[in-house]
Design a protein around this motif. Structure first.
Motif, PDB file in Angstrom:
ATOM      1  N   ALA A  35       0.828  -1.206   0.000  1.00 22.18           N
ATOM      2  CA  ALA A  35       0.000   0.000   0.000  1.00 22.18           C
ATOM      3  C   ALA A  35       0.860   1.253   0.000  1.00 22.18           C
ATOM      4  N   ASN A  36       1.953   1.248   0.756  1.00 26.38           N
ATOM      5  CA  ASN A  36       2.849   2.404   0.774  1.00 26.38           C
ATOM      6  C   ASN A  36       3.531   2.597  -0.579  1.00 26.38           C
ATOM      7  N   GLU A  37       3.875   1.503  -1.227  1.00 26.66           N
ATOM      8  CA  GLU A  37       4.467   1.611  -2.571  1.00 26.66           C
ATOM      9  C   GLU A  37       3.461   2.211  -3.549  1.00 26.66           C
ATOM     10  N   ARG A  38       2.198   1.872  -3.372  1.00 26.30           N
ATOM     11  CA  ARG A  38       1.164   2.438  -4.245  1.00 26.30           C
ATOM     12  C   ARG A  38       1.025   3.940  -4.013  1.00 26.30           C
ATOM     13  N   VAL A  39       1.062   4.354  -2.760  1.00 24.21           N
ATOM     14  CA  VAL A  39       0.970   5.781  -2.455  1.00 24.21           C
ATOM     15  C   VAL A  39       2.176   6.521  -3.010  1.00 24.21           C
ATOM     16  N   GLN A  40       3.357   5.945  -2.826  1.00 24.58           N
ATOM     17  CA  GLN A  40       4.568   6.584  -3.327  1.00 24.58           C
ATOM     18  C   GLN A  40       4.559   6.694  -4.844  1.00 24.58           C
ATOM     19  N   ALA A  41       3.974   5.698  -5.516  1.00 25.34           N
ATOM     20  CA  ALA A  41       3.912   5.751  -6.977  1.00 25.34           C
ATOM     21  C   ALA A  41       2.931   6.806  -7.459  1.00 25.34           C
ATOM     22  N   ALA A  42       1.866   7.044  -6.691  1.00 27.38           N
ATOM     23  CA  ALA A  42       0.846   8.008  -7.107  1.00 27.38           C
ATOM     24  C   ALA A  42       1.168   9.436  -6.671  1.00 27.38           C
ATOM     25  N   THR A  43       2.047   9.601  -5.697  1.00 30.20           N
ATOM     26  CA  THR A  43       2.336  10.937  -5.175  1.00 30.20           C
ATOM     27  C   THR A  43       2.933  11.883  -6.213  1.00 30.20           C
ATOM     28  N   PRO A  44       3.910  11.457  -7.040  1.00 31.16           N
ATOM     29  CA  PRO A  44       4.445  12.395  -8.042  1.00 31.16           C
ATOM     30  C   PRO A  44       3.382  12.924  -9.001  1.00 31.16           C
ATOM     31  N   TYR A  45       2.432  12.068  -9.394  1.00 31.02           N
ATOM     32  CA  TYR A  45       1.369  12.531 -10.283  1.00 31.02           C
ATOM     33  C   TYR A  45       0.497  13.563  -9.582  1.00 31.02           C
ATOM     34  N   ALA A  46       0.158  13.290  -8.311  1.00 29.66           N
ATOM     35  CA  ALA A  46      -0.677  14.233  -7.563  1.00 29.66           C
ATOM     36  C   ALA A  46       0.050  15.565  -7.372  1.00 29.66           C
ATOM     37  N   ASP A  47       1.347  15.512  -7.070  1.00 26.83           N
ATOM     38  CA  ASP A  47       2.110  16.752  -6.904  1.00 26.83           C
ATOM     39  C   ASP A  47       2.195  17.523  -8.223  1.00 26.83           C
ATOM     40  N   SER A  48       2.384  16.797  -9.312  1.00 28.51           N
ATOM     41  CA  SER A  48       2.444  17.462 -10.613  1.00 28.51           C
ATOM     42  C   SER A  48       1.101  18.082 -10.977  1.00 28.51           C
ATOM     43  N   MET A  49       0.013  17.410 -10.603  1.00 29.53           N
ATOM     44  CA  MET A  49      -1.314  17.961 -10.864  1.00 29.53           C
ATOM     45  C   MET A  49      -1.525  19.268 -10.097  1.00 29.53           C
ATOM     46  N   VAL A  50      -1.109  19.284  -8.835  1.00 28.77           N
ATOM     47  CA  VAL A  50      -1.218  20.512  -8.042  1.00 28.77           C
ATOM     48  C   VAL A  50      -0.363  21.619  -8.642  1.00 28.77           C
ATOM     49  N   GLU A  51       0.856  21.278  -9.026  1.00 31.38           N
ATOM     50  CA  GLU A  51       1.761  22.271  -9.610  1.00 31.38           C
ATOM     51  C   GLU A  51       1.194  22.833 -10.909  1.00 31.38           C
ATOM     52  N   MET A  52       0.664  21.960 -11.769  1.00 32.24           N
ATOM     53  CA  MET A  52       0.122  22.416 -13.043  1.00 32.24           C
ATOM     54  C   MET A  52      -1.116  23.275 -12.850  1.00 32.24           C
ATOM     55  N   LEU A  53      -2.006  22.840 -11.949  1.00 35.20           N
ATOM     56  CA  LEU A  53      -3.225  23.611 -11.708  1.00 35.20           C
ATOM     57  C   LEU A  53      -2.896  24.976 -11.116  1.00 35.20           C
ATOM     58  N   ALA A  54      -1.961  25.011 -10.162  1.00 39.21           N
ATOM     59  CA  ALA A  54      -1.581  26.294  -9.570  1.00 39.21           C
ATOM     60  C   ALA A  54      -0.969  27.225 -10.606  1.00 39.21           C
TER      61      ALA A  54
END
Length: 301
Positions: A35-54
């Motif tokens: 589960a932690n590996e899944r979160v770590q794999a999804a975190t860069p996409y979520a951070d990039s989404m926040v960065e792009m939206l901002a």
């Protein structure tokens, strides 16, 4: 005082329970790693989404997008409650449900009605028992959330917010702070607060000892408004999906901690019962020896 047979039966019972809790602890440890590996794999996409939206929101300035516009009055609140399907996880579910109960009470005191999206059997059972049927419910997915689940919640929330049926969307879940600690989180999904995103982006991008990075010109096709209209729903889906998988990791970590504590308690109880068993057995042996000696003395007299 209990007899030897009762104590022995209790020792066997506690030992069997200890084997079960130990096995569940090992299973949870294996699952929490995945589960932690899944979160770590999804975190860069979520951070990039926040960065792009901002970045896009900063360039577009004023916009008429419905997901960015705050409603004048908060009359209808949608709360997404993320719990687990199974128990034996300590206070994992009870902490979320107590917090949601306080949140609902505060919102209702302000004159708002509250609807619930229940993720996990514990949340479904909690609200159904109290005659508060969730508007959406998802079961058997807490340990392995799917993108479709997040997309369904996001679509319902976005449609309600755009149509004016929902004035605010909040998600409550447990964040896996580290492998042994969970942190209760409450996040406002809608309306999207771009000012907060911009401040977070500025804090992350500019270290204290470096000069600010100059931004270049960006050309948006078909247009910056169209790009923003596509980014906002994707951001909501990403935010909800990240909350679901984060809660899944926290669930396994909480279950591992709870089963570890149960195993340690069972070990301690077995030790106490074993000492009691030896003490009772020694007392029985001493009593028998005393009776034999007394009987022999009586025969001699």
């Amino acid at each position: 005082m209990p007899n030897l047979h009762d104590i022995e039966r209790r020792i066997n019972s506690v030992t069997s329970t200890k084997q079960i809790t130990r096995t569940m602890q090992m299973v949870a440890a294996a699952k929490v790693r995945r589960a932690n590996e899944r979160v770590q794999a999804a975190t860069p996409y979520a951070d990039s989404m926040v960065e792009m939206l901002a970045s896009v929101a900063k360039r577009v300035g004023g916009t008429e997008n419905a997901l960015l516009r705050k409603h004048d009055e908060i009359k209808n609140v949608l709360v997404v409650v993320v719990t687990s399907d199974r128990g034996l996880a300590g206070g994992f579910n009870s902490n979320v449900l107590r917090h949601v109960k306080r949140l609902m009470r505060n919102k209702q005191a302000e004159g708002a009605s509250v609807q619930v999206v229940a993720c996990g059997k514990k949340a479904i059972g909690h609200f159904t028992y109290r005659k508060m049927d969730p508007v959406l419910s998802f079961a058997d997915l807490s340990a392995d959330p799917t993108v479709d689940e997040a997309a369904a919640i996001a679509a319902f929330a976005i449609d309600g917010y755009v149509n004016g049926d929902v004035d605010e969307v909040i998600v409550v879940y447990n964040h896996a702070k580290n492998p042994v600690e969970q942190e209760l989180c409450q996040e406002t999904v809608l309306p999207v607060d771009t000012s907060t995103l911009e401040s977070e982006l500025a804090a992350d991008d500019v270290p204290a000892d470096e000069e600010p990075v100059l931004e270049g010109d960006v050309i948006f096709e078909p247009g910056i408004e169209a790009v923003l209209d596509r980014l906002l729903p994707a951001y909501v889906r990403t935010m909800l999906y990240h909350a679901l998988i984060d809660s899944a990791a926290a669930e396994q970590a909480a279950r591992r901690s709870a089963m570890m504590a149960a195993t340690d308690n069972a070990t301690e109880m077995v030790e106490l019962l074993t000492r009691l068993y030896n003490r009772v057995r020694q007392g029985a042996i001493t009593t028998e020896i005393s009776e034999i000696v007394g009987g022999a003395a009586a025969l001699e007299d």
